[in-house]
Design an enzyme around this catalytic site. Sequence first.
Site, PDB file in Angstrom:
ATOM      1  N   ASP A 178       0.861  -1.128  -0.106  1.00  0.00           N
ATOM      2  CA  ASP A 178      -0.118   0.017   0.029  1.00  0.00           C
ATOM      3  C   ASP A 178       0.828   1.236   0.006  1.00  0.00           C
ATOM      4  OD1 ASP A 178      -1.454   2.294   0.992  1.00  0.00           O
ATOM      5  OD2 ASP A 178      -2.891   0.981   1.411  1.00  0.00           O
ATOM      6  N   HIS A 179       1.015   1.855  -1.072  1.00  0.00           N
ATOM      7  CA  HIS A 179       2.128   2.795  -1.143  1.00  0.00           C
ATOM      8  C   HIS A 179       2.161   4.287  -0.222  1.00  0.00           C
ATOM      9  CE1 HIS A 179      -0.346   5.324  -3.810  1.00  0.00           C
ATOM     10  NE2 HIS A 179       0.259   6.264  -3.558  1.00  0.00           N
ATOM     11  N   ASP A 236     -11.092   2.030  -4.528  1.00  0.00           N
ATOM     12  CA  ASP A 236      -9.662   2.314  -5.047  1.00  0.00           C
ATOM     13  C   ASP A 236      -8.892   2.935  -3.808  1.00  0.00           C
ATOM     14  OD1 ASP A 236      -7.713   3.119  -7.091  1.00  0.00           O
ATOM     15  OD2 ASP A 236      -8.558   5.201  -6.885  1.00  0.00           O
ATOM     16  N   HIS A 241      -5.867   2.692   1.348  1.00  0.00           N
ATOM     17  CA  HIS A 241      -5.262   3.873   1.787  1.00  0.00           C
ATOM     18  C   HIS A 241      -5.767   4.360   3.328  1.00  0.00           C
ATOM     19  CE1 HIS A 241      -3.023   3.420  -1.738  1.00  0.00           C
ATOM     20  NE2 HIS A 241      -3.620   4.051  -2.516  1.00  0.00           N
ATOM     21  N   LYS A 333     -11.899  12.783  -5.900  1.00  0.00           N
ATOM     22  CA  LYS A 333     -11.117  13.126  -7.207  1.00  0.00           C
ATOM     23  C   LYS A 333     -11.810  14.622  -7.533  1.00  0.00           C
ATOM     24  CE  LYS A 333      -8.971   9.269  -8.644  1.00  0.00           C
ATOM     25  NZ  LYS A 333      -7.736   9.023  -8.363  1.00  0.00           N
TER      26      LYS A 333
HETATM   27  C1  BG6 Z   1      -3.713   5.068  -6.260  1.00  0.00           C
HETATM   28  C2  BG6 Z   1      -5.138   5.315  -6.738  1.00  0.00           C
HETATM   29  O1  BG6 Z   1      -3.597   3.990  -5.307  1.00  0.00           O
HETATM   30  O2  BG6 Z   1      -3.504   6.110  -5.186  1.00  0.00           O
HETATM   31  C3  BG6 Z   1      -5.186   6.385  -7.576  1.00  0.00           C
HETATM   32  O3  BG6 Z   1      -5.637   4.159  -7.314  1.00  0.00           O
HETATM   33  C4  BG6 Z   1      -4.955   7.744  -6.650  1.00  0.00           C
HETATM   34  O4  BG6 Z   1      -6.589   6.734  -7.850  1.00  0.00           O
HETATM   35  C5  BG6 Z   1      -3.412   7.393  -6.139  1.00  0.00           C
HETATM   36  O5  BG6 Z   1      -4.862   8.584  -7.512  1.00  0.00           O
HETATM   37  C6  BG6 Z   1      -3.046   8.668  -5.026  1.00  0.00           C
HETATM   38  O6  BG6 Z   1      -1.788   8.318  -4.727  1.00  0.00           O
HETATM   39  P1  BG6 Z   1      -0.865   9.793  -4.210  1.00  0.00           P
HETATM   40  O7  BG6 Z   1       0.458   9.068  -3.746  1.00  0.00           O
HETATM   41  O8  BG6 Z   1      -0.711  10.617  -5.397  1.00  0.00           O
HETATM   42  O9  BG6 Z   1      -1.441  10.217  -3.172  1.00  0.00           O
END
Ligand code: BG6
Length: 484
Positions: A178-179, A236, A241, A333
Amino acid sequence: MTARVIPVDPFDLVVFGATGDLARRKLIPALYHRLADGQMPDGARIIGTARSALDAEGFRALASEALEAFVPAEALDADIRGRFLNCLDYLQLDVSTPEGWEDLRGMLSTDGRPCAYYLSVAPRFFGMIAEGIGRAGLVEPNTRIVVEKPLGRDLASARALNAQLAEGFDESQIYRIDHYLGKETVQNLMALRFANALFEPLWNARHIDHVQITVAESVGIEGRGPYYDHVGAMRDMVQNHLLQLLCLTAMEPPARFEPDAVRDEKLKVLRALEPIDDPADVVRGQYRANGTAKSYREEAENPDSTTESFVALRARVSNWRWSGVPFYLRTGKRLRNRVSEIAIRFRDVPHSIFPGVAPLPNMLAIRLQPDEGITLSMTVKDPGPGGMRLTDTTLDMSFAERLATTGMRMPDAYERLVMDVIRGDQTLFMRGDEVETAWGWIDPIIAAWQSAPPPRPYDPGSSGPEDALMLLHRDGRRWREIEA
Ligand code: BG6
């Protein structure tokens, strides 16, 4: 000043889908930075595989273009770039066929070094690749497999995916990214809570009124229509997240900063989430057109779409620490600004000694992006004569400023996460039971939408639909502004 790095041993990293978007935008630049910072040892190898008919030279050319596009010019050094490109190799492999796996085996090092398989491909290939790796006898104790969301679209599919991975790999070898957990400020949340004596005594229902977690984006769905329209903001963003952020905010202190100690505590939070039974506790939205901005439906090329591009909800963690404290989550979004933050609103003072003035409540905001940092709003006396007038002021700690004074840059989440995979540290990765428990909480919410009115429209550039404001208004509270 250069960043302090913990060196890693030589490794093989096999990237499936090496010509794809994630690899070009994130992985290749992340690995370049790790090499530039002195963390990638001599002899480390990155083996790209994909269906494209390329050879090693062709892949290096593609990687070189990716570096130019996604690494800031001032960080691109000809010598480092040359050394980085020398680490790259390539194998053309169609993972849907049994051919080619032997060739992969032939390319891997045989000195017992860690080998990580990074599945930078669509999830429908996860099972196929995991099986191919197993069939070719490529799973050793030092092997790891890396997957990234979407990890299922509901509990049943997440279970099926976990079972597929478990056929060839032990849980200790599976790295679910989970980045958000790789973001510097998210790790800082743990430091803030567990490395300071100041906050932990206050971190509970007795002192905290509520928590707001916001991940607002100003972009739309950016050409991802076919994928996104099938997924929506709840799957998503919230299932992964936002719930991970909630877990880190709400969890008990783990005994040690170790993978299972941390993940056990996060799992307990997910298990303590109360099911949302009241439809009024969840607001869905979808952006409409205004002026030059296209509507969600136009961007998704689906005129009847009922997919949500915005969600706000009120969650409750039913345990001793958090009883009665709402956690308000929202993400969307095409909102006013790009802002991700966790805001902890402390309770009002029990009694104001200043006649006619109510002190403003303290708010601790942990800003994940942009302008990473922590602010604490405090009430102070307005300076000067005129009696005891109170005003709001903010203690402000900007990480960007701190980094700037040390000459360091803010690393991308993938830099940390890829190196953790190589080191074999799963602390910042989701365990299978966490993913399943999160889906178990999300599934009934999505199921209830079958018989609910469609998402509420909202204007691009706004804070989301009116109903999202009401979610807090009815509790006598309000959202923080989505300010950049
Ligand atoms: C991703 C989603 O996991 O995270 C995207 O699939 C989203 O829809 C993105 O834009 C947001 O990541 P960050 O690091 O730009 O906040």
